[in-house]
Design an enzyme around this catalytic site. Structure first.
Site, short mmCIF file in Angstrom:
data_model
loop_
_atom_site.label_atom_id
_atom_site.label_comp_id
_atom_site.label_asym_id
_atom_site.label_seq_id
_atom_site.Cartn_x
_atom_site.Cartn_y
_atom_site.Cartn_z
N HIS A 457 2.27 1.82 -4.46
CA HIS A 457 1.70 0.82 -5.35
C HIS A 457 1.89 -0.59 -4.76
O HIS A 457 0.94 -1.35 -4.60
CB HIS A 457 2.38 0.93 -6.73
CG HIS A 457 1.94 -0.09 -7.73
ND1 HIS A 457 1.13 0.22 -8.79
CD2 HIS A 457 2.19 -1.41 -7.84
CE1 HIS A 457 0.90 -0.86 -9.51
NE2 HIS A 457 1.54 -1.87 -8.95
N GLU A 458 3.13 -0.91 -4.44
CA GLU A 458 3.40 -2.25 -3.91
C GLU A 458 2.72 -2.45 -2.56
O GLU A 458 2.27 -3.55 -2.24
CB GLU A 458 4.91 -2.50 -3.80
CG GLU A 458 5.64 -2.52 -5.15
CD GLU A 458 5.05 -3.51 -6.16
OE1 GLU A 458 4.57 -4.58 -5.74
OE2 GLU A 458 5.07 -3.19 -7.37
N HIS A 461 -0.73 -3.64 -3.17
CA HIS A 461 -0.81 -5.09 -3.38
C HIS A 461 -0.76 -5.82 -2.03
O HIS A 461 -1.45 -6.80 -1.81
CB HIS A 461 0.38 -5.57 -4.24
CG HIS A 461 0.24 -5.28 -5.71
ND1 HIS A 461 -0.87 -5.64 -6.43
CD2 HIS A 461 1.09 -4.69 -6.61
CE1 HIS A 461 -0.71 -5.28 -7.71
NE2 HIS A 461 0.46 -4.70 -7.83
N HIS A 464 -4.06 -5.68 -0.32
CA HIS A 464 -4.99 -6.60 -0.99
C HIS A 464 -4.75 -8.03 -0.50
O HIS A 464 -5.69 -8.79 -0.25
CB HIS A 464 -4.76 -6.50 -2.51
CG HIS A 464 -5.83 -7.11 -3.35
ND1 HIS A 464 -5.61 -7.45 -4.66
CD2 HIS A 464 -7.11 -7.44 -3.09
CE1 HIS A 464 -6.73 -7.96 -5.17
NE2 HIS A 464 -7.65 -7.96 -4.24
ZN LIG Z 1 1.38 -3.87 -9.56
#
Ligand SMILES: [Zn+2]
Length: 669
Positions: A457-458, A461, A464
């Site tokens: 998940h991190e 980010h 992105h």
């Molecule tokens: Zn998040």
């Protein structure tokens, strides 16, 4: 002596920055930013000397301040914390003063009227429109008297929200339950007992000390056989903010009133419309419709799951109906009975460093990037590693540092921090931090499956942020709407449960054997276990949030807690007591002037985006290169350069469809 924080760039000399640099550098950078803003007011009305100059005016301050913030969270010292706390109020005051500069707003508004503004490239045009809208939402167009009113409302909002969170913190800390009779701990695992024993010792007490901190509450509600113990903890936890000394109940109505007044002053119907104005949902009603729609599609399965749990609990001798403090306990028993999934057994297949390499490899396959380790880059701790992401032509997209293990001078949790959002060709700069249990006794750090998901998940980010190719800094990377920002991160979690992806990195730390098929099957089965109940819980929080910020009227609906509880009851797994005080401790909604208020729906919203977008990977191949490139080109590289709905449509060819989420959860009709 030279202050490294004054001129820091991509190659941050982390090893040369210390506490004494903070105050002089930040004070000087605020002064320079203010001078640059002043200069804009009298400059010619061209893009470069107004909006372009506004972009540049605060760049160094932003970067230096994020580095200070970062060091305070990974390598703190008392001196660094003091220095950080000392500059923080000035920095916040500086940020909120920008939109209230009349001359600056006038310069931007005049720029918008020039022929140059009409022919700006789309990203710059969007920046201009968004900046003007931001200024207006902060009161730039109000007459002087209303500007004063707005300032008063903001001041009051900040006082009341601060009081709200302090009350929750104080109420949390004021509670303890010390148990000396070990027999009452039946059911609790050894790790929870050790935690309670240490908590007692730390206070010079004998026995076991239970608190209202999350790990303690979760352990008791999940495992304690003693129903009276569960009841005591559940009741105390849900009474935070309702006791006389820390009573948040009157603050809730007050906050809702202040927020509504602020929204009305700015020309919006209610607070939800104000905060969603620049989000994907666009207005409060759309967010509400979204939540209602998902609720309707989940409620039948929810009723089935409730019945199933009641039957199971009753077969174990539980008294029906179940009380709220029984639910988590019997859910855990049911989960065990059904899946026998031993999380510890799974752990052996997920050494932390392999999982991280796995995330790198998934990114390389999907997005055509190359991630390489760098040597000799200055960092804040010897255990930190540095890496570089390049695109297929060898151009550098980003540089990032990885800090995997806990230390005393580092805060808990896992996070990505984008330190420098750059405009191409300058690469972006990011840090990736988690707190995996450190390697010990020759054993590597082994992760729980959900920790692997967090890591992916991190890392999503981070991609992105680093893959951003946006031509203006303020619209780059993760600077996107709150209900869009979790798409790139949540979608990455999907690769943690796909056989093909697990084959890249899940391997037994001793034997190197791949994850056994039986374990994978159980892992998949657990994913849909009680999916409707978990969904309804989240939908309940979102529904009460929107109802309070859109529909609630004190004259018509009376007591705000009773009103909120009547909404929450529709989503609850059991009958809630009439004095249920959950709202009085609901920090997401009330600990910040905005925070997640009228924004809790974002969690589900982003889940729909991620499930739907991942559906395309599922159909066309989870490592299908052209789908990966399309995701990179439409989403990851775009930041906020275009409206997030347009970005989504450019990847999927249509608007988001909640059906994909229901299918993934096993809830589709
Ligand atoms: Zn998040």
């Amino acid at each position: 002596m030279e202050n490294p924080l004054l001129s820091v760039g991509l190659n941050v000399p982390f090893d040369r920055i210390s506490a004494e640099h903070v105050e002089p550098a930040i004070t000087e950078l605020i002064r320079r930013s203010e001078a640059a803003l002043d200069a804009i007011e009298s400059a010619p009305r061209t893009y470069d000397s107004t909006l372009g100059a506004l972009e540049r005016a605060t760049e160094q301050l932003e970067l230096s301040m994020s580095i200070v913030e970062h060091l305070e969270s990974v390598a703190t010292t008392p001196a660094l914390r003091d220095a950080y706390n000392a500059v923080l109020p000035n920095v916040s005051a500086f940020w909120s003063s920008i939109a209230l500069r009349d001359g600056l707003y006038r310069a931007l508004a005049e720029l918008a009227g020039t022929p140059e503004a009409q022919s700006l490239e789309p990203t710059k045009k969007r920046l201009l429109d968004k900046t003007l809208a931001d200024f207006r939402r902060q009161g730039a167009e109000l007459p002087a008297a209303d500007k004063e009113k707005l300032k008063d409302l903001d001041r009051e909002l900040s006082v009341v929200t601060t009081k709200f969170s302090q009350n929750v913190l104080d109420a949390t800390n004021a509670f303890e339950l010390v148990i000396e009779d070990e027999a009452r701990l039946a059911g609790l695992p050894e790790s929870a007992r050790a935690m309670a024993r240490e908590a007692a010792e730390a206070k010079g007490k004998a026995g076991y000390r239970f608190t209202l901190q999350a790990p303690s509450v979760t352990a008791v509600l999940t495992y304690a056989d003693d129903a009276a113990l569960r009841q005591a903890i559940w009741t105390a936890f849900n009474a935070r903010g309702t006791e006389a000394a820390f009573d948040n109940r009157p603050l809730i109505g007050k906050l809702l009133g202040l927020r509504r007044a602020r929204a009305r002053l700015l020309g919006f119907k209610d607070f939800a419309d104000l905060v969603t104005d620049d989000r994907m949902a666009k207005d409060g009603r759309s967010a509400q419709t979204f939540i209602t729609d998902l609720t309707e599609k989940s409620v039948a399965a929810f009723e089935r799951e409730k019945q199933e749990l009641a039957d199971f609990a009753s077969s174990l001798g539980a008294k029906l109906p179940l009380s709220p403090w029984d639910v988590g306990y019997y859910v855990e028993k049911l989960r065990k009975a059904r899946f026998e999934l031993d999380e510890e057994e799974l752990r052996a297949y997920f050494p932390a460093e392999r999982a991280l390499q796995g995330a790198f490899e998934v990114a390389e396959r999907l997005y055509g990037v190359k991630i390489e380790k760098l040597q000799g880059v200055p960092v804040w701790d010897p255990s930190v590693t540095s890496h570089e992401i390049k695109d297929e032509s060898g151009a550098r997209l980003g540089l990032f540092h990885v800090d995997l293990y806990p230390r005393e001078n580092k805060r808990g949790g896992a996070w990505m921090h984008g330190l420098l959002a750059a405009v191409p060709p300058t690469p972006n700069l990011a840090v990736f931090c988690c707190n995996s249990s450190p390697p010990s006794g020759g054993k590597p750090s082994l992760l729980l499956h959900r920790d692997v998901e967090t890591l992916f998940h991190e890392f999503g980010h981070l991609l992105h942020h680093c893959l951003s190719r946006v031509s203006v800094r303020s619209l780059a990377g993760t600077r996107v709407a709150q209900d869009f920002v979790e798409l790139p991160s949540q979608i990455m979690e999907n690769w943690c449960s796909e056989r093909e992806a697990l084959g890249l990195f899940a391997a037994h730390y001793e034997t190197g054997a791949p994850l056994p098929e039986a374990l994978l099957q159980r892992l998949h089965a657990v994913r849909t276990f009680r999916a409707a109940s978990m969904q309804m819980r989240q939908l309940g929080f979102a529904a009460v949030d929107l109802a309070l910020h859109i529909d609630y009227s004190e004259e018509r609906d009376g007591d705000v807690i009773a009103y909120g509880n009547s909404v929450l009851q529709r989503y609850a797994a059991s009958e809630l007591p009439h004095d249920y005080g959950m709202l009085a401790g609901f920090l997401h909604l009330f600990s910040h002037p905005v925070g997640y208020a009228a924004g809790y729906y974002s969690y589900k919203w982003a889940e729909v985006l991620d499930a739907d977008a991942f559906g395309r990977f599922k159909r066309e191949g989870i490592f299908n290169e052209s789908v990966g490139r399309a995701f990179r080109d439409s989403i990851l590289s775009q930041g906020d350069a275009r409206d997030p709905m347009d970005l989504f449509i450019s990847f999927m060819g249509r608007k988001p469809d909640p059906q994909a989420l229901l299918v993934r959860q096993g809830l589709a009709a």
